[in-house]
Design a protein around this motif. Structure first.
Motif, PDB file in Angstrom:
ATOM      1  N   ASP A   9       0.828  -1.217   0.000  1.00 64.13           N
ATOM      2  CA  ASP A   9       0.000   0.000   0.000  1.00 64.13           C
ATOM      3  C   ASP A   9       0.859   1.263   0.000  1.00 64.13           C
ATOM      4  O   ASP A   9       0.533   2.240  -0.674  1.00 64.13           O
ATOM      5  CB  ASP A   9      -0.944   0.012   1.205  1.00 64.13           C
ATOM      6  N   ARG A  12       2.141   1.655  -3.562  1.00 67.12           N
ATOM      7  CA  ARG A  12       1.042   2.124  -4.423  1.00 67.12           C
ATOM      8  C   ARG A  12       0.765   3.606  -4.201  1.00 67.12           C
ATOM      9  O   ARG A  12       0.630   4.377  -5.161  1.00 67.12           O
ATOM     10  CB  ARG A  12      -0.232   1.329  -4.141  1.00 67.12           C
ATOM     11  N   ASN A  13       0.675   4.005  -2.942  1.00 66.45           N
ATOM     12  CA  ASN A  13       0.376   5.407  -2.631  1.00 66.45           C
ATOM     13  C   ASN A  13       1.462   6.348  -3.153  1.00 66.45           C
ATOM     14  O   ASN A  13       1.156   7.402  -3.712  1.00 66.45           O
ATOM     15  CB  ASN A  13       0.184   5.602  -1.122  1.00 66.45           C
ATOM     16  N   GLN A  14       2.711   5.966  -2.969  1.00 66.34           N
ATOM     17  CA  GLN A  14       3.798   6.831  -3.451  1.00 66.34           C
ATOM     18  C   GLN A  14       3.825   6.896  -4.974  1.00 66.34           C
ATOM     19  O   GLN A  14       4.046   7.961  -5.542  1.00 66.34           O
ATOM     20  CB  GLN A  14       5.142   6.359  -2.915  1.00 66.34           C
ATOM     21  N   LYS A  16       1.311   6.588  -6.953  1.00 68.86           N
ATOM     22  CA  LYS A  16       0.181   7.446  -7.337  1.00 68.86           C
ATOM     23  C   LYS A  16       0.529   8.920  -7.132  1.00 68.86           C
ATOM     24  O   LYS A  16       0.235   9.758  -7.980  1.00 68.86           O
ATOM     25  CB  LYS A  16      -1.071   7.069  -6.550  1.00 68.86           C
ATOM     26  N   GLU A  17       1.158   9.234  -5.997  1.00 67.63           N
ATOM     27  CA  GLU A  17       1.578  10.617  -5.728  1.00 67.63           C
ATOM     28  C   GLU A  17       2.569  11.112  -6.772  1.00 67.63           C
ATOM     29  O   GLU A  17       2.570  12.288  -7.137  1.00 67.63           O
ATOM     30  CB  GLU A  17       2.204  10.732  -4.338  1.00 67.63           C
ATOM     31  N   ARG A  19       2.509  10.230  -9.759  1.00 70.84           N
ATOM     32  CA  ARG A  19       1.766  10.171 -11.025  1.00 70.84           C
ATOM     33  C   ARG A  19       2.359   9.153 -12.005  1.00 70.84           C
ATOM     34  O   ARG A  19       2.508   9.415 -13.196  1.00 70.84           O
ATOM     35  CB  ARG A  19       1.674  11.549 -11.668  1.00 70.84           C
ATOM     36  N   ASN A  21       1.997   5.683 -13.892  1.00 74.36           N
ATOM     37  CA  ASN A  21       0.959   4.786 -14.394  1.00 74.36           C
ATOM     38  C   ASN A  21       1.478   3.347 -14.324  1.00 74.36           C
ATOM     39  O   ASN A  21       2.010   2.816 -15.285  1.00 74.36           O
ATOM     40  CB  ASN A  21       0.580   5.169 -15.829  1.00 74.36           C
ATOM     41  N   THR A  23       1.270  -0.905 -12.954  1.00 72.07           N
ATOM     42  CA  THR A  23       0.415  -2.064 -12.698  1.00 72.07           C
ATOM     43  C   THR A  23       1.124  -2.909 -11.651  1.00 72.07           C
ATOM     44  O   THR A  23       2.337  -2.774 -11.451  1.00 72.07           O
ATOM     45  CB  THR A  23       0.180  -2.913 -13.959  1.00 72.07           C
TER      46      THR A  23
END
Length: 123
Positions: A9, A12-14, A16-17, A19, A21, A23
């Motif tokens: 998690d 994933r969060n980092q 996303k931060e 940006r 893309n 998988t």
């Protein structure tokens, strides 16, 4: 023992931060994160070490320098270390800044990395 969901998690969060893309894909009890269909990083459960390790694909240019850090181990599945890939022990990604450092190295190297050939599906 399954991979560390909390670490997954955090990654994933980092990403996303940042940006990115990405998988993710479960593999052999661990988790692999991919960018542009190339391995970016992952979580590996090391039975010898007894914990989840961060697998980082950082490239050969920074590989030797980073391996000098006490929190880094050569990525070695077969008895032969894979150059350009390292394992980072939990002490090395304990803080969000530390985890961000490793992810930034992986993201920086990704455009230079070669993609694996797609596997042919068994019929």
């Amino acid at each position: 023992m399954a991979y560390d969901e909390y670490l997954a998690d955090r990654i994933r969060n980092q990403l996303k931060e940042k940006r990115v893309n990405f998988t993710d894909q479960k593999m052999m009890g661990g988790l692999l994160f991919k960018l542009d269909n190339k391995m970016l990083c992952g979580i590996h459960i090391d039975k010898k070490y007894g914990d989840s390790l961060l697998m980082a694909r950082i490239g050969e240019d920074v590989y030797k320098k980073e391996l000098e850090k006490p929190c880094c181990l050569p990525m070695d599945f077969t008895g032969r270390p894979m150059k350009g890939y390292i394992f980072v022990t939990p002490e090395g990604f304990d803080s969000e800044d530390d985890l961000s450092y490793w992810l930034d190295l992986c993201i920086t190297f990704n455009p230079l990395a070669k993609a694996s050939k797609p596997r042919k599906k068994k019929q």
